[in-house]
Enzyme design. Structure first.
Site, PDB file in Angstrom:
ATOM      1  NE  ARG A 150     -54.285  32.218  52.920  1.00 24.43           N
ATOM      2  CZ  ARG A 150     -53.420  32.258  53.930  1.00 24.43           C
ATOM      3  NH1 ARG A 150     -53.851  32.228  55.171  1.00 24.43           N
ATOM      4  NH2 ARG A 150     -52.121  32.330  53.705  1.00 24.43           N
ATOM      5  CB  SER A 165     -47.849  41.107  40.878  1.00 26.88           C
ATOM      6  OG  SER A 165     -49.143  41.683  40.878  1.00 26.88           O
ATOM      7  CG  ASN A 208     -46.675  30.780  45.645  1.00 26.64           C
ATOM      8  OD1 ASN A 208     -47.344  31.351  44.775  1.00 26.64           O
ATOM      9  ND2 ASN A 208     -47.211  30.338  46.776  1.00 26.64           N
ATOM     10  CE  LYS A 210     -45.422  39.224  44.321  1.00 21.92           C
ATOM     11  NZ  LYS A 210     -44.741  37.940  44.578  1.00 21.92           N
ATOM     12  CE1 TYR A 267     -48.090  40.873  46.093  1.00 25.54           C
ATOM     13  CE2 TYR A 267     -49.071  42.141  44.306  1.00 25.54           C
ATOM     14  CZ  TYR A 267     -48.745  40.925  44.873  1.00 25.54           C
ATOM     15  OH  TYR A 267     -49.072  39.757  44.226  1.00 25.54           O
ATOM     16  N   GLY A 268     -46.143  46.296  44.845  1.00 22.09           N
ATOM     17  CA  GLY A 268     -45.696  46.573  43.482  1.00 22.09           C
ATOM     18  C   GLY A 268     -44.192  46.720  43.388  1.00 22.09           C
TER      19      GLY A 268
END
Length: 305
Positions: free
Chosen positions: A200, A152, A100, A169, A165-166
């Site tokens: 957050r 994601s 996670n 993920k 990030y993409g």
């Protein structure tokens, strides 16, 4: 039937806050002994503190459960190994791993420093790889394991400003797909959770009235269905604000072009047939695509005789 984790040991990374915290508390509530992993850094990955993780341990112990905190940086394999070694010394097994932990370094690709791209990949992708590697042989030897990747919608569908990030993920899904094949004989099941929650990581990206609906607990309800004894395998579960859905990767049946017609012009001319959804399929491994294309080719060859 109530889902129970009695007698099981779970490691949850990034469990000091947000989704990881909710996952850990619910696992403990349902009987699991839980390792609360959290570096304790800020949303962008800077800094470190054990305070949040220790607070989760305290809540679990006050409720009669068992837990301990470990501040391993998931991007550093030696620290992850130490965490798993301590888990084995204390409880003797690892049944569940929820990958996670994550950070954000959002910017458009044109403005993004490559160091920020690398760091996000290191935490999300290599963090998942490191933790999975550290428990893999344990799970193989005990012939049982449940691993959850955190993917994601930014990876599966794209999101402006999140190329790093993409990419990470989406990469964990490719990682999952092969682990499913390699872990099957030892009852190691690997699934992915695609969460939408007010944490957050998202608090300044979502309007307040919507943010309140997006509880971490609603996502945790999905997470726990992916790591219990009767969990599915190679499943992408999307969860958020009380909504639950699955994402699947399908491939159209496609076409076959004989050698004399294998040109870009012919591919373009047959575009509608290539995109026809009527016989699309959910392939179980990469070899099935090869098999499909070779079958088409052999069918054509036979028809020419």
């Amino acid at each position: 039937m109530t889902i129970s984790f009695e007698g099981q040991v779970a490691i949850v990374t990034g469990a000091g806050n947000g989704l990881g915290r909710a996952h850990a508390l619910e696992l403990a509530k349902r009987g699991a002994k839980v390792v609360i992993n959290d570096l304790g850094g800020a949303r962008d990955g800077s800094g470190a503190s054990s305070e949040a993780a220790q607070e989760v341990v305290r809540l679990i112990e006050e409720a009669g459960g068992e837990a301990f905190a470990h501040g391993a940086n998931v991007a550093k394999f030696d620290e992850v190994q130490d965490m798993v070694q301590q888990t084995m010394e204390k409880w003797g097994r690892v049944d569940i791993l929820i990958n996670n932990a994550g950070i954000l370094r959002d910017k458009s690709f044109a403005k993004m420093d490559l160091a920020d791209f690398q760091l996000v990949m290191d935490v999300h992708l290599m963090g998942s790889v490191n933790c999975t590697k550290a428990v893999w042989d344990i799970m193989r030897e005990q012939n049982y394991g449940r691993i959850v990747m955190t993917t994601s919608s930014s990876g599966m569908y794209g999101n402006f400003g999140q190329s790093n990030y993409g990419a990470a993920k989406m990469a964990v899904l490719g990682f999952m797909n092969t682990l499913v094949l390699e872990g099957a004989k030892n009852d190691i099941r690997v699934n992915a959770l695609s969460p939408t929650a007010g944490t957050r990581m998202t608090e300044d990206l979502i309007p307040p009235e919507i943010y309140e609906l997006m509880t971490a607990e609603s996502v945790t309800a999905g997470a726990l269905t992916l790591c219990h004894k009767d969990a599915p395998n190679r499943f992408i579960l999307c969860a958020g604000a009380g909504g639950y859905a699955s994402t699947r990767l399908f491939e159209t049946d496609g076409i076959f072009l004989p050698e004399a017609q294998q040109s870009a012009d012919e591919v373009k001319a047959n575009w509608d047939a290539i995109c026809d959804l009527s016989n699309q399929a959910d392939l179980k491994n990469g070899g099935e695509q090869t098999e499909k294309f070779l079958t088409k080719a052999m069918t054509y060859i036979q028809s020419q005789k």
